[in-house]
Design a protein around this motif. Structure first.
Motif, mmCIF file in Angstrom:
data_model
loop_
_atom_site.group_PDB
_atom_site.id
_atom_site.type_symbol
_atom_site.label_atom_id
_atom_site.label_comp_id
_atom_site.label_asym_id
_atom_site.label_seq_id
_atom_site.Cartn_x
_atom_site.Cartn_y
_atom_site.Cartn_z
ATOM 1 N N UNK A 151 0.823 -1.201 0.000
ATOM 2 C CA UNK A 151 0.000 0.000 0.000
ATOM 3 C C UNK A 151 0.860 1.255 0.000
ATOM 4 N N UNK A 152 1.857 1.254 0.856
ATOM 5 C CA UNK A 152 2.692 2.443 0.985
ATOM 6 C C UNK A 152 3.402 2.769 -0.320
ATOM 7 N N UNK A 153 4.010 1.768 -0.931
ATOM 8 C CA UNK A 153 4.757 2.016 -2.168
ATOM 9 C C UNK A 153 3.826 2.345 -3.335
ATOM 10 N N UNK A 154 2.706 1.635 -3.463
ATOM 11 C CA UNK A 154 1.796 1.876 -4.578
ATOM 12 C C UNK A 154 1.093 3.226 -4.463
ATOM 13 N N UNK A 155 0.620 3.567 -3.270
ATOM 14 C CA UNK A 155 -0.042 4.860 -3.097
ATOM 15 C C UNK A 155 0.932 6.013 -3.294
ATOM 16 N N UNK A 156 2.159 5.847 -2.798
ATOM 17 C CA UNK A 156 3.165 6.900 -2.975
ATOM 18 C C UNK A 156 3.447 7.123 -4.457
ATOM 19 N N UNK A 157 3.646 6.052 -5.203
ATOM 20 C CA UNK A 157 3.913 6.181 -6.636
ATOM 21 C C UNK A 157 2.729 6.785 -7.380
ATOM 22 N N UNK A 158 1.521 6.336 -7.040
ATOM 23 C CA UNK A 158 0.328 6.822 -7.739
ATOM 24 C C UNK A 158 0.086 8.304 -7.473
ATOM 25 N N UNK A 159 0.172 8.719 -6.225
ATOM 26 C CA UNK A 159 -0.103 10.116 -5.876
ATOM 27 C C UNK A 159 0.943 11.041 -6.483
ATOM 28 N N UNK A 160 2.200 10.655 -6.434
ATOM 29 C CA UNK A 160 3.236 11.495 -7.036
ATOM 30 C C UNK A 160 3.068 11.578 -8.550
ATOM 31 N N UNK A 161 2.692 10.484 -9.172
ATOM 32 C CA UNK A 161 2.471 10.508 -10.616
ATOM 33 C C UNK A 161 1.314 11.430 -10.982
ATOM 34 N N UNK A 162 0.218 11.327 -10.239
ATOM 35 C CA UNK A 162 -0.937 12.192 -10.502
ATOM 36 C C UNK A 162 -0.581 13.654 -10.253
ATOM 37 N N UNK A 163 0.132 13.928 -9.184
ATOM 38 C CA UNK A 163 0.470 15.313 -8.840
ATOM 39 C C UNK A 163 1.386 15.940 -9.893
ATOM 40 N N UNK A 164 2.411 15.226 -10.290
ATOM 41 C CA UNK A 164 3.337 15.775 -11.287
ATOM 42 C C UNK A 164 2.671 15.901 -12.656
ATOM 43 N N UNK A 165 1.781 14.985 -12.990
ATOM 44 C CA UNK A 165 1.048 15.108 -14.260
ATOM 45 C C UNK A 165 0.146 16.339 -14.248
ATOM 46 N N UNK A 166 -0.514 16.570 -13.113
ATOM 47 C CA UNK A 166 -1.370 17.754 -13.013
ATOM 48 C C UNK A 166 -0.544 19.034 -13.086
ATOM 49 N N UNK A 167 0.632 19.036 -12.470
ATOM 50 C CA UNK A 167 1.494 20.220 -12.544
ATOM 51 C C UNK A 167 1.951 20.468 -13.976
ATOM 52 N N UNK A 168 2.253 19.395 -14.684
ATOM 53 C CA UNK A 168 2.658 19.544 -16.088
ATOM 54 C C UNK A 168 1.525 20.109 -16.940
ATOM 55 N N UNK A 169 0.322 19.619 -16.738
ATOM 56 C CA UNK A 169 -0.835 20.134 -17.484
ATOM 57 C C UNK A 169 -1.080 21.609 -17.166
ATOM 58 N N UNK A 170 -0.931 21.973 -15.887
ATOM 59 C CA UNK A 170 -1.126 23.380 -15.524
ATOM 60 C C UNK A 170 -0.084 24.264 -16.192
ATOM 61 N N UNK A 171 1.142 23.788 -16.267
ATOM 62 C CA UNK A 171 2.193 24.566 -16.925
ATOM 63 C C UNK A 171 1.946 24.708 -18.417
#
Length: 409
Positions: free
Chosen positions: A98-118
């Motif tokens: 859970x820890x590794x999968x949630x960490x990877x998923x949340x960081x991926x979603x966050x960085x993708x959203x930041x890229x789209x905003x940019x």
């Protein structure tokens, strides 16, 4: 005689040699086998292989050694403890995932959203900008919700709890085996083993809903996984001459309690408080940053808000991924639980020594030599080092004595 010679000649011609051996008949009924005297206890070690390679060795004894009902109860407790070992081990692996999968998923979603905003901030066409803004905002909101749940349950801390429970259940399993191997267990031993199992279940619960340990308490307290001490029959090996106890040994044990309480346990509680404060700050900062990034991405491209929306939508998202990585990648929750369990280890040692010394009848105590050896092993010291520690603490009067009692951790 001539017939015998001719027969021997014919056999030698064929190259065959025959021999006859006459064995006297033995009457087996007349043979007396030696009888074993005083063989009242038959001991047999049986290895029972369980799932996932877990093996337990059972020492079986005949019913002449103790009450068979007591033995059956102890074996039933052993089976239950072995099953708990497997449950805690499997759930530990699940929650570590859970820890590794949630960490990877949340960081991926966050960085993708930041890229789209940019990208949306640099675009001038209306429809693509709107699509990027909406997608970025939705992804930030999703990351915020997932991060709130992850910070609430602290998967790394949950996994550490199950690791501790696995270790303690294995230790209890071995203690019951030793109890049976020594012989003559009683109903008091059965009750004590049951209380230990229930205490571990209470300290490290398996379910999440309703029974999960509070992950952000007001203060750090040592983990307690043992039942309250009760007066009962004397345990361990007893000998004459004071059952291995002396006034000097009692004074040494009191000095050990003082050192462990003032230095070891206090230090782990202090470190646990610091780790808990850091974890609280990060648990609030992560969702707050992703929420601000969602607001910023929603206003990207708006002429009335200038460039601050784009900066907020991109920078806050990038910073949120950093905070999330430090908190869950660094497993700060696991560190808090580690410090709590270490403090609990020293608290248990402190209570065991105080409870033993409070018994005025030395014949009802555990043998002094055996008890001293156990304390030395738990602290990672030899017997001479343990006595030197008590002597040094006594000479310094315990005020400014800074040496830690444990060399193990």
């Amino acid at each position: 005689m001539a017939a015998i010679q001719s027969s021997s000649f014919l056999c030698s011609q064929r190259g065959i040699t025959k021999a006859a051996i006459n064995i006297p008949k033995v009457n087996l009924n007349s043979v007396a086998l030696p009888k074993l005297k005083n063989a009242r206890v038959f001991v047999q070690d049986v290895e029972v292989k369980r799932s996932h390679g877990y093996t337990r060795t059972i020492t079986e004894k005949s019913a002449h050694a103790c009450d068979p009902v007591v033995m059956e109860k102890l074996y039933a407790i052993m089976d239950a403890v072995a099953d708990r070992v497997e449950m805690h081990k499997n759930i530990c692996a699940q929650r570590a995932n859970w820890n590794s999968l949630l960490l990877t998923s949340i960081n991926t979603i966050t960085l993708s959203a930041a890229t789209m905003a940019g990208i949306a901030a640099t675009s001038t066409i209306g429809c693509p900008v709107l699509a990027l803004k909406v997608s970025s905002t939705l992804m930030y909101l999703a990351a915020t919700g997932m991060l709130v749940i992850m910070n609430k349950i602290q998967p790394s801390q949950l996994a550490e709890e199950q690791r501790n429970a696995t270790r303690l259940c294995k230790l209890l399993h071995n203690q019951i085996q030793t109890m049976i191997a020594i012989g003559n267990p009683t109903a008091h031993d059965v009750d004590e083993a049951m209380e230990k199992v229930l205490a571990i279940d209470k300290a490290f619960p398996l379910p999440l809903l309703g029974k999960m340990i509070e992950k952000f308490p007001s203060s750090v307290e040592p983990t307690v996984w043992w039942p309250k001490h009760k007066r009962g029959q004397a345990q361990g090996i007893q000998r004459s001459n004071g059952n291995g106890w002396s006034e000097k040994m009692e004074e040494e044990m009191r000095e050990i309690v003082s050192v462990v309480n003032k230095n070891d346990k206090a230090d782990y509680l202090r470190l646990g408080e610091k780790a808990l404060k850091i974890n609280k700050v990060m648990a609030v900062a992560g969702p707050l940053l992703t929420g601000l990034a969602a607001v910023g991405s929603a206003f990207v491209g708006s002429p009335s808000h200038g460039s601050w929306a784009a900066v907020l939508g991109v920078a806050a998202g990038a910073l949120a991924s950093v905070v999330n990585s430090l908190e869950h990648g660094g497993q700060v929750g696991m560190v808090v639980e580690l410090y709590r369990s270490n403090a609990g280890f020293f608290k248990q040692m402190e209570e065991d020594i105080e409870f033993t010394l409070s018994e005025t009848d030395v014949d009802r105590r555990e043998n002094g030599e055996l008890f001293e050896m156990k304390v030395a092993l738990n602290l990672g010291r030899s017997l001479s080092e343990l006595r030197d520690l008590a002597t040094s603490s006594r000479r310094s009067k315990g005020d400014d004595f800074e040496e830690f009692g444990s060399k193990l951790f």
